[in-house]
Design a protein around this motif. Structure first.
Motif, PDB file in Angstrom:
ATOM      1  N   ILE A 249       0.817  -1.217   0.000  1.00  0.00           N
ATOM      2  CA  ILE A 249       0.000   0.000   0.000  1.00  0.00           C
ATOM      3  C   ILE A 249       0.849   1.264   0.000  1.00  0.00           C
ATOM      4  O   ILE A 249       0.376   2.342  -0.377  1.00  0.00           O
ATOM      5  N   LYS A 250       2.117   1.138   0.393  1.00  0.00           N
ATOM      6  CA  LYS A 250       2.999   2.308   0.371  1.00  0.00           C
ATOM      7  C   LYS A 250       3.282   2.775  -1.059  1.00  0.00           C
ATOM      8  O   LYS A 250       3.490   3.970  -1.302  1.00  0.00           O
ATOM      9  N   MET A 251       3.297   1.858  -1.989  1.00  0.00           N
ATOM     10  CA  MET A 251       3.575   2.202  -3.382  1.00  0.00           C
ATOM     11  C   MET A 251       2.512   3.134  -3.968  1.00  0.00           C
ATOM     12  O   MET A 251       2.839   4.206  -4.489  1.00  0.00           O
ATOM     13  N   PRO A 252       1.195   2.783  -3.905  1.00  0.00           N
ATOM     14  CA  PRO A 252       0.191   3.722  -4.434  1.00  0.00           C
ATOM     15  C   PRO A 252       0.162   5.047  -3.670  1.00  0.00           C
ATOM     16  O   PRO A 252      -0.147   6.081  -4.264  1.00  0.00           O
ATOM     17  N   ILE A 253       0.480   5.036  -2.380  1.00  0.00           N
ATOM     18  CA  ILE A 253       0.538   6.290  -1.620  1.00  0.00           C
ATOM     19  C   ILE A 253       1.620   7.199  -2.199  1.00  0.00           C
ATOM     20  O   ILE A 253       1.402   8.401  -2.401  1.00  0.00           O
ATOM     21  N   SER A 254       2.779   6.614  -2.472  1.00  0.00           N
ATOM     22  CA  SER A 254       3.886   7.391  -3.046  1.00  0.00           C
ATOM     23  C   SER A 254       3.515   7.929  -4.432  1.00  0.00           C
ATOM     24  O   SER A 254       3.845   9.073  -4.778  1.00  0.00           O
ATOM     25  N   ILE A 255       2.816   7.120  -5.216  1.00  0.00           N
ATOM     26  CA  ILE A 255       2.405   7.540  -6.561  1.00  0.00           C
ATOM     27  C   ILE A 255       1.405   8.690  -6.480  1.00  0.00           C
ATOM     28  O   ILE A 255       1.496   9.669  -7.241  1.00  0.00           O
ATOM     29  N   ILE A 256       0.445   8.597  -5.537  1.00  0.00           N
ATOM     30  CA  ILE A 256      -0.545   9.673  -5.369  1.00  0.00           C
ATOM     31  C   ILE A 256       0.149  10.970  -4.975  1.00  0.00           C
ATOM     32  O   ILE A 256      -0.163  12.051  -5.506  1.00  0.00           O
ATOM     33  N   LYS A 257       1.113  10.893  -4.071  1.00  0.00           N
ATOM     34  CA  LYS A 257       1.852  12.088  -3.644  1.00  0.00           C
ATOM     35  C   LYS A 257       2.635  12.684  -4.810  1.00  0.00           C
ATOM     36  O   LYS A 257       2.725  13.916  -4.958  1.00  0.00           O
ATOM     37  N   LEU A 258       3.204  11.821  -5.644  1.00  0.00           N
ATOM     38  CA  LEU A 258       3.943  12.288  -6.810  1.00  0.00           C
ATOM     39  C   LEU A 258       3.018  12.972  -7.805  1.00  0.00           C
ATOM     40  O   LEU A 258       3.356  14.021  -8.384  1.00  0.00           O
TER      41      LEU A 258
ATOM     42  N   GLN B 202       0.393  20.562  -9.546  1.00  0.00           N
ATOM     43  CA  GLN B 202       0.073  21.739  -8.749  1.00  0.00           C
ATOM     44  C   GLN B 202      -0.390  22.862  -9.676  1.00  0.00           C
ATOM     45  O   GLN B 202       0.293  23.220 -10.637  1.00  0.00           O
ATOM     46  N   SER B 203      -1.554  23.406  -9.385  1.00  0.00           N
ATOM     47  CA  SER B 203      -2.073  24.556 -10.136  1.00  0.00           C
ATOM     48  C   SER B 203      -2.989  25.361  -9.241  1.00  0.00           C
ATOM     49  O   SER B 203      -3.577  24.839  -8.290  1.00  0.00           O
ATOM     50  N   SER B 204      -3.139  26.618  -9.554  1.00  0.00           N
ATOM     51  CA  SER B 204      -3.886  27.534  -8.674  1.00  0.00           C
ATOM     52  C   SER B 204      -5.375  27.202  -8.618  1.00  0.00           C
ATOM     53  O   SER B 204      -6.006  27.344  -7.574  1.00  0.00           O
ATOM     54  N   TYR B 205      -5.944  26.716  -9.738  1.00  0.00           N
ATOM     55  CA  TYR B 205      -7.401  26.507  -9.746  1.00  0.00           C
ATOM     56  C   TYR B 205      -7.836  25.270  -8.963  1.00  0.00           C
ATOM     57  O   TYR B 205      -8.993  25.134  -8.596  1.00  0.00           O
ATOM     58  N   CYS B 206      -6.926  24.343  -8.708  1.00  0.00           N
ATOM     59  CA  CYS B 206      -7.302  23.161  -7.930  1.00  0.00           C
ATOM     60  C   CYS B 206      -6.386  22.968  -6.719  1.00  0.00           C
ATOM     61  O   CYS B 206      -6.262  21.868  -6.201  1.00  0.00           O
ATOM     62  N   GLU B 207      -5.750  24.059  -6.308  1.00  0.00           N
ATOM     63  CA  GLU B 207      -4.805  23.976  -5.184  1.00  0.00           C
ATOM     64  C   GLU B 207      -5.484  23.503  -3.899  1.00  0.00           C
ATOM     65  O   GLU B 207      -4.952  22.659  -3.175  1.00  0.00           O
ATOM     66  N   LYS B 208      -6.668  24.025  -3.617  1.00  0.00           N
ATOM     67  CA  LYS B 208      -7.373  23.656  -2.387  1.00  0.00           C
ATOM     68  C   LYS B 208      -7.732  22.177  -2.374  1.00  0.00           C
ATOM     69  O   LYS B 208      -7.575  21.486  -1.361  1.00  0.00           O
ATOM     70  N   VAL B 209      -8.208  21.667  -3.520  1.00  0.00           N
ATOM     71  CA  VAL B 209      -8.588  20.254  -3.612  1.00  0.00           C
ATOM     72  C   VAL B 209      -7.365  19.360  -3.435  1.00  0.00           C
ATOM     73  O   VAL B 209      -7.402  18.355  -2.712  1.00  0.00           O
TER      74      VAL B 209
ATOM     75  N   GLU C 100      -6.297  19.194   0.160  1.00  0.00           N
ATOM     76  CA  GLU C 100      -7.167  18.304   0.939  1.00  0.00           C
ATOM     77  C   GLU C 100      -6.842  16.835   0.659  1.00  0.00           C
ATOM     78  O   GLU C 100      -6.813  16.007   1.586  1.00  0.00           O
ATOM     79  N   VAL C 101      -6.591  16.527  -0.623  1.00  0.00           N
ATOM     80  CA  VAL C 101      -6.211  15.151  -0.982  1.00  0.00           C
ATOM     81  C   VAL C 101      -4.891  14.789  -0.324  1.00  0.00           C
ATOM     82  O   VAL C 101      -4.721  13.691   0.210  1.00  0.00           O
ATOM     83  N   ASP C 102      -3.936  15.729  -0.363  1.00  0.00           N
ATOM     84  CA  ASP C 102      -2.626  15.495   0.245  1.00  0.00           C
ATOM     85  C   ASP C 102      -2.750  15.252   1.746  1.00  0.00           C
ATOM     86  O   ASP C 102      -2.059  14.386   2.316  1.00  0.00           O
ATOM     87  N   ASN C 103      -3.631  15.999   2.401  1.00  0.00           N
ATOM     88  CA  ASN C 103      -3.857  15.816   3.848  1.00  0.00           C
ATOM     89  C   ASN C 103      -4.403  14.425   4.154  1.00  0.00           C
ATOM     90  O   ASN C 103      -3.969  13.762   5.107  1.00  0.00           O
ATOM     91  N   GLU C 104      -5.357  13.993   3.321  1.00  0.00           N
ATOM     92  CA  GLU C 104      -5.941  12.669   3.531  1.00  0.00           C
ATOM     93  C   GLU C 104      -4.935  11.559   3.238  1.00  0.00           C
ATOM     94  O   GLU C 104      -4.907  10.535   3.927  1.00  0.00           O
ATOM     95  N   VAL C 105      -4.090  11.779   2.227  1.00  0.00           N
ATOM     96  CA  VAL C 105      -3.046  10.799   1.916  1.00  0.00           C
ATOM     97  C   VAL C 105      -2.075  10.675   3.080  1.00  0.00           C
ATOM     98  O   VAL C 105      -1.634   9.574   3.431  1.00  0.00           O
TER      99      VAL C 105
ATOM    100  N   TYR D 231       5.435  17.956   8.431  1.00  0.00           N
ATOM    101  CA  TYR D 231       4.132  18.562   8.719  1.00  0.00           C
ATOM    102  C   TYR D 231       4.121  20.069   8.440  1.00  0.00           C
ATOM    103  O   TYR D 231       3.267  20.786   8.967  1.00  0.00           O
ATOM    104  N   SER D 232       5.063  20.549   7.631  1.00  0.00           N
ATOM    105  CA  SER D 232       5.177  21.994   7.387  1.00  0.00           C
ATOM    106  C   SER D 232       3.883  22.591   6.828  1.00  0.00           C
ATOM    107  O   SER D 232       3.486  23.704   7.196  1.00  0.00           O
ATOM    108  N   LYS D 233       3.206  21.854   5.931  1.00  0.00           N
ATOM    109  CA  LYS D 233       1.953  22.357   5.359  1.00  0.00           C
ATOM    110  C   LYS D 233       0.891  22.566   6.431  1.00  0.00           C
ATOM    111  O   LYS D 233       0.113  23.517   6.372  1.00  0.00           O
TER     112      LYS D 233
END
Length: 334
Positions: free
Chosen positions: A130-139, A145-152, A155-160, A201-203
């Motif tokens: 399960i660590k492999m798909p987590i790393s892929i999602i983070k990548l 990264q873009s301004s129009y979906c930065e908030k989403v 939130e995804v990054d926090n849940e990951v 945890y800087s974010k």
């Protein structure tokens, strides 16, 4: 086995012997012989009681020796030596029953141990898978990264990260019993270790506008870096979990009598007095955990267990709705 208890077990024999002696004396007294037979009665009584006492004491010490050997055999899980003694049929029966139960117990224990080892291996494989798909999602998040979906994406990054932390807790929990297999004492720089966790945890610090104070952490201690990193990770993550926006977290070191004390303090919701003695119990979430569905009751349990295994001491002080402060004492040398 106490002598008093042994006599209680021999009560039937004592009653039978004394009754038989009384009947014998009564027959002699009531016999038609005119001459007094007090000497005979005295000798019969003396002989009977002497033989009875000899039998009682020999039986007691023999049984005491058997029980002591039996007790030692159970402790050492070796009952074979008892078979070499000249046991009575009753003792052999007891021994046979005990051996039978011991064999059943050992069979069940071995089966459970094998199942535990198998489950642990499966758990480790699952964690690594399960660590492999987590790393892929983070990548993917980093590359899109873009301004129009930065908030989403945030939130995804926090849940990951929540998933990643939960997976880590499961992995460390499965390794807890085999701690000695993955343990290396070395010199660890506390400041570098703490800052590594802070960067992770800087974010969260930025998003919640949390004020961070790091002071007097430039110490070298003896510990296992990986396990110590996990301990700090859990404590800082715990502080962030229950800290409101614009709160404060301070991490301060103190040098005292060969120990380095690290105090991790936050101005979060605090812990109720009745929960303080139980927060390190496995699965205990307390009042805060019941109000926060993110709590599992495993983090602080793992922290306490790892501190015990690393010979570090951890304590907690808190005032509800004011602050929570964890203190870890680490050795500077062996």
């Amino acid at each position: 086995m106490k002598f008093k208890d042994f006599l209680k077990d021999q009560l039937g024999l004592l009653v039978f012997d004394l009754t038989f002696l009384f009947v014998t004396i009564s027959i002699i007294v009531l016999s038609p012989i005119n001459e007094p037979l007090f000497d005979i009665i005295f000798y019969i009584t003396l002989l009977n009681l002497t033989l009875l006492l000899i039998y009682i004491f020999i039986s007691y010490f023999r049984k005491l020796k058997f029980f002591n050997l039996l007790d030692n055999g159970l402790i050492s899980s070796n009952l074979n030596n008892l078979s070499l003694l000249k046991n009575t049929n009753e003792e052999n029966l007891y021994l046979s029953i005990i051996k039978n139960y011991q064999n059943q117990y050992e069979t069940m224990a071995n089966e459970n141990f094998n199942k535990f080892e198998e489950n642990t291996e499966i758990m480790s494989m699952w964690v690594h898978d399960i660590k492999m798909p987590i790393s892929i999602i983070k990548l993917i998040i980093e590359q899109n990264q873009s301004s129009y979906c930065e908030k989403v994406l945030d939130e995804v990054d926090n849940e990951v990260m929540r998933i990643e932390n939960a997976v880590e807790r499961v992995l460390y929990l499965s390794r807890l019993e085999d701690f000695h297999k993955d343990f290396l004492v070395q010199e660890v720089n506390l400041e570098k270790t703490v800052r590594e966790v802070i960067r992770k945890y800087s974010k969260y610090f930025i998003a919640k506008k949390i004020k961070l104070e790091l002071s007097n952490l430039n110490y070298i201690v003896l510990s296992d870096k990986k396990w110590l990193l996990f301990i700090f990770d859990q404590l800082i993550n715990n502080s962030l979990k229950y800290l409101n926006t614009q709160g404060n977290i301070s991490i301060i070191g103190e040098n005292s009598k060969g120990y380095i004390s690290i105090k991790i303090k936050d101005t979060g919701c605090g812990i109720k007095t009745e929960d303080l003695n139980r927060i390190f119990n496995k699965g205990f979430t307390g009042n805060n955990g019941r109000n926060n569905s993110k709590s599992t009751g495993l983090g602080l349990y793992l922290v306490k267990e790892l501190c015990n295994k690393l010979d570090h001491r951890i304590s907690v002080n808190s005032i509800y709705n004011e602050f929570t402060e964890f203190t870890i004492n680490l050795k500077q040398n062996i």
